[in-house]
Design a protein around this motif. Structure first.
Motif, PDB file in Angstrom:
ATOM      1  N   SER A  69       6.785  -1.614  39.710  1.00 41.65           N
ATOM      2  CA  SER A  69       6.121  -2.075  40.930  1.00 41.65           C
ATOM      3  C   SER A  69       5.317  -3.341  40.676  1.00 41.65           C
ATOM      4  O   SER A  69       5.349  -4.290  41.466  1.00 41.65           O
ATOM      5  N   ARG A  72       7.653  -6.391  40.158  1.00 43.80           N
ATOM      6  CA  ARG A  72       8.204  -6.922  41.411  1.00 43.80           C
ATOM      7  C   ARG A  72       7.214  -7.854  42.095  1.00 43.80           C
ATOM      8  O   ARG A  72       7.613  -8.867  42.694  1.00 43.80           O
ATOM      9  N   GLU A  80      12.699  -1.370  43.247  1.00 45.71           N
ATOM     10  CA  GLU A  80      11.639  -1.130  44.229  1.00 45.71           C
ATOM     11  C   GLU A  80      11.342   0.366  44.267  1.00 45.71           C
ATOM     12  O   GLU A  80      12.194   1.169  44.645  1.00 45.71           O
ATOM     13  N   SER A  98      13.659   5.282  43.925  1.00 45.50           N
ATOM     14  CA  SER A  98      13.671   3.826  44.084  1.00 45.50           C
ATOM     15  C   SER A  98      14.846   3.411  44.948  1.00 45.50           C
ATOM     16  O   SER A  98      15.770   4.201  45.199  1.00 45.50           O
TER      17      SER A  98
END
Length: 287
Positions: A69, A72, A80, A98
């Motif tokens: 996380s 990203r 994600e 995810s």
């Protein structure tokens, strides 16, 4: 490998669907088994990471969720994370859900230079992360005398498992590299388990980098150790683009790959052949 219904029995799948507000009819599909978990595709757009049933594996998977996380947010093509769901009462572990990343996992020795250059560029972004941008308590590693490849080479020679000439070559090469490695003053946020199987690609382009369970504060060189030798030059090109090579990174990569190879010689059936291969690789990297 466990079946999908063993990993996520109907009661667990139903609880997961209820928690996420998705259809309980979503089909469990293909799976990928790793050192700490198995990932199962769930429907067309989700993936469920199920840790192995021990505390170390569970912690590693929770680290993956946190670091993925955070990565990203920095612009890295990491999975994600949709949710971390406690299914302990049903299957004994929490699971990480995810978004499914399309593409194929690279097999050893595969991947175009363009893909590996893109990996290098994204790893550089990860390495620039600050401690404030990452979860606390991640692992760390520094070089110490007991893991020095010169010490290990001498032990193998003394045990009669390595010829004096080969041990001397290993020690001589390590002597040439050591000033670029020690003291270890290069800790950055590393993926920690970067290899071809953790890189996803499609149509000759990078899709994503997965499995951040081994992330920690390490020398940047360690993220170049698990990839194929042919991937290192394009990775370095992508990593160094527009910035120049930081702190003699190539020499540190050569040291860390040599160190890993010499460690493996301890349990190898033919350490002499393995040592010759490690020397040839290190010399090819530096040429």
């Amino acid at each position: 490998m466990a079946s999908t219904t063993e990993l996520l029995p109907p009661a667990a799948a139903a609880a997961l669907a209820s928690h996420l507000g998705v259809s309980p009819a979503l089909r469990l599909g293909e799976q990928w088994a790793g050192a700490t978990s198995t990932v199962v595709r769930w429907g067309g757009s989700l993936a469920v990471k199920v840790p192995h049933r021990d505390q170390q594996a569970i912690r590693a998977c929770l680290v993956h969720a946190q670091v993925s996380s955070a990565a990203r947010l920095l612009g890295v093509s990491a999975p994600e994370i949709v949710a971390v769901v406690d299914l302990d009462p049903i299957i004994g572990v929490p699971v990480i859900v995810s978004r499914f990343l399309p593409g194929h996992r690279l097999s050893p020795g595969r991947g175009t230079p363009q893909v590996w250059a893109a990996v290098g560029a994204e790893i550089r972004v990860l390495h620039r992360a600050s401690a404030a941008q990452m979860p606390p308590g991640l692992r760390s590693f520094t070089q110490t005398g007991d893991v020095d490849p010169r010490v290990l080479a001498e032990r193998l020679r003394a045990a009669g498992r390595l010829s004096a000439g080969t041990a001397a070559r290993l020690v001589r090469l390590a002597d040439q590299l050591v000033d670029d490695v020690l003291p270890d003053l290069h800790p950055v946020l590393c993926h920690g388990d970067l290899h071809a199987g953790n890189v996803l690609a499609a149509a000759g382009r990078l899709v994503g980098i997965v499995d951040f369970a081994g992330a920690g504060w390490l020398d940047a060189a360690w993220d170049f150790v698990g990839v194929p030798l042919t991937a290192v030059p394009p990775m370095l090109d992508g990593y160094n683009a527009g910035a120049g090579e930081p702190d003699r990174l190539l020499e540190r990569v050569a040291w860390c790959r040599l160190q890993t190879a010499v460690h493996r010689l301890v349990d190898a059936e033919d350490p002499e052949t393995g040592a010759s291969r490690a020397l040839a690789e290190a010399e090819a990297l530096r040429s």
